[in-house]
Design an enzyme around this catalytic site. Structure first.
Site, mmCIF file in Angstrom:
data_model
loop_
_atom_site.group_PDB
_atom_site.id
_atom_site.type_symbol
_atom_site.label_atom_id
_atom_site.label_comp_id
_atom_site.label_asym_id
_atom_site.label_seq_id
_atom_site.Cartn_x
_atom_site.Cartn_y
_atom_site.Cartn_z
ATOM 1 N N GLU A 180 12.074 2.167 -3.635
ATOM 2 C CA GLU A 180 11.626 3.611 -2.992
ATOM 3 C C GLU A 180 12.676 3.650 -1.896
ATOM 4 O OE1 GLU A 180 7.614 2.910 -3.043
ATOM 5 O OE2 GLU A 180 7.846 3.096 -5.210
ATOM 6 N N GLY A 206 1.483 -2.723 -6.434
ATOM 7 C CA GLY A 206 1.295 -1.279 -5.692
ATOM 8 C C GLY A 206 0.107 -0.790 -5.941
ATOM 9 N N GLY A 207 -0.392 0.152 -6.751
ATOM 10 C CA GLY A 207 -1.420 0.822 -7.297
ATOM 11 C C GLY A 207 -2.667 -0.039 -7.303
ATOM 12 N N HIS A 259 12.961 -2.391 -0.818
ATOM 13 C CA HIS A 259 12.049 -1.643 -1.922
ATOM 14 C C HIS A 259 12.730 -0.661 -2.653
ATOM 15 C CE1 HIS A 259 8.926 0.268 -4.369
ATOM 16 N NE2 HIS A 259 8.332 -0.743 -4.172
ATOM 17 N N GLY A 277 4.977 2.054 -11.094
ATOM 18 C CA GLY A 277 4.200 3.298 -10.877
ATOM 19 C C GLY A 277 4.178 4.058 -12.337
ATOM 20 N N GLU A 301 11.388 -6.242 -9.132
ATOM 21 C CA GLU A 301 10.474 -5.033 -9.354
ATOM 22 C C GLU A 301 11.394 -4.073 -10.270
ATOM 23 O OE1 GLU A 301 7.087 -4.401 -6.664
ATOM 24 O OE2 GLU A 301 8.893 -3.234 -5.548
ATOM 25 N N TRP A 320 0.681 -1.211 0.090
ATOM 26 C CA TRP A 320 -0.046 0.067 -0.084
ATOM 27 C C TRP A 320 0.887 1.243 0.015
ATOM 28 C CZ3 TRP A 320 -4.500 -1.242 4.165
ATOM 29 C CH2 TRP A 320 -5.293 -2.486 3.724
ATOM 30 N N LYS A 321 2.221 1.010 0.231
ATOM 31 C CA LYS A 321 3.153 2.159 0.278
ATOM 32 C C LYS A 321 2.353 3.445 1.254
ATOM 33 C CE LYS A 321 4.782 1.132 -4.332
ATOM 34 N NZ LYS A 321 5.430 1.521 -5.767
HETATM 35 P P1 13P Z 1 2.797 -0.493 -8.878
HETATM 36 O O1 13P Z 1 2.025 -1.664 -8.999
HETATM 37 O O2 13P Z 1 1.985 0.733 -8.529
HETATM 38 O O3 13P Z 1 3.650 -0.133 -10.026
HETATM 39 O O4 13P Z 1 4.147 -0.642 -7.684
HETATM 40 C C1 13P Z 1 4.869 -1.706 -7.703
HETATM 41 C C2 13P Z 1 5.728 -1.796 -6.454
HETATM 42 O O5 13P Z 1 6.475 -1.106 -6.075
HETATM 43 C C3 13P Z 1 5.026 -2.711 -5.467
HETATM 44 O O6 13P Z 1 5.880 -2.714 -4.471
#
Ligand code: 13P
Length: 255
Positions: free
Chosen positions: A100, A237-238, A98, A176, A170, A10-11
């Site tokens: 990020e 993610g999204g 991750h 994203g 990833e 869910w970030k």
């Molecule tokens: P998205 O599915 O939003 O591209 O994100 C992937 C992600 O970073 C999951 O950890």
């Protein structure tokens, strides 16, 4: 046989009440069970307890993951969360490394490795992320780069039960951005990760470690990834922020 895993990251989204609402919605969507698919959700740290309560009250068919951890047991580490704290509130999984966190918070492979060891000492399953930037991909060095990350991130890990350590590939350029890797791109790297795991841990353990794909995975493209031999699920993610789209992805994995 590896059990598929669909994990939702869910970030930094969802307040406490929104997280509880999303978890309840997902519990209802998945009320008939998830077959032989492991489903995991990773809410922000302050929402973990609320989601743990939903899981308990609704006997929900998904497990709870944190998005980060610190490797020390306790002490003067302002702002950090220890593995025993996650364990105490019922988190069974934790995302580490991750892109990020590597990018914005300068996490290194050495730190990610320490986090994996600390989690495993508490029986928490690391979901350890790896993946290359666009620049590295365009230079054709993506396989080499990711394999190097895997070697560093797994250094000295003792894995006896391979279902308790998960890798998520990833590619950063696909996160994203709406730009997905093709299923063949994912297989190329996930296959290379598997080969590296064979070298590190031996065939039997390597065959049991799940390797997930992540990066713009959605209900309409997940099936293609899951067809690939070394792709054992997705880190989403999204599309994990809505109960119906995430549940659709779980159902694709059950098929
Ligand atoms: P998205 O599915 O939003 O591209 O994100 C992937 C992600 O970073 C999951 O950890």
């Amino acid at each position: 046989m590896r059990k598929r895993m669909i994990a939702g990251n869910w970030k930094m989204n969802k307040t406490f009440s929104e997280a509880v609402e999303l978890a309840s919605g997902l519990a209802k969507e998945l009320a008939d069970g998830t077959g032989d698919v492991d489903v995991v959700v990773a809410p922000p740290a302050v929402d973990l307890k609320g989601v743990a309560e939903v899981i308990e009250q609704e006997q929900a068919a998904f497990a709870l993951s944190a998005q980060n951890v610190y490797w020390e047991e306790s002490g003067a580490y302002t702002g950090e969360t220890a593995p025993n704290m996650l364990e105490a509130i019922g988190a069974t999984h934790c995302i580490i490394g991750h892109s990020e966190r590597r990018d914005y918070f300068h996490e290194t492979d050495e730190e990610i490795n320490k986090k994996a060891k600390a989690l495993m000492a508490h029986g928490i399953v690391p979901i350890s992320c790896c993946g290359e930037s666009l620049e590295i991909r365009e230079a054709g060095k993506h396989v080499e780069f990711v394999v190097d990350q895997i070697k560093k991130d797994t250094e000295g890990l003792e894995i006896t039960d391979p279902s308790k350590y998960v890798i998520a590939y990833e590619p950063i350029w696909a996160i994203g951005t709406g730009k997905t890797a093709t299923a063949d791109d994912a297989q190329e790297v996930c296959g290379a990760i598997r080969a590296a795991l064979v070298e590190i841990f031996g065939q039997e353990i390597a065959d049991g470690i799940r390797v997930l794909y992540g990066g713009s995975a959605k209900p309409d493209n997940i099936a293609g990834f899951l067809e690939k031999e070394d792709v054992d699920g997705a880190l989403v993610g999204g599309a994990s922020l809505k109960a119906d789209s995430f549940a659709d992805m779980v159902r694709s994995a059950m098929a």
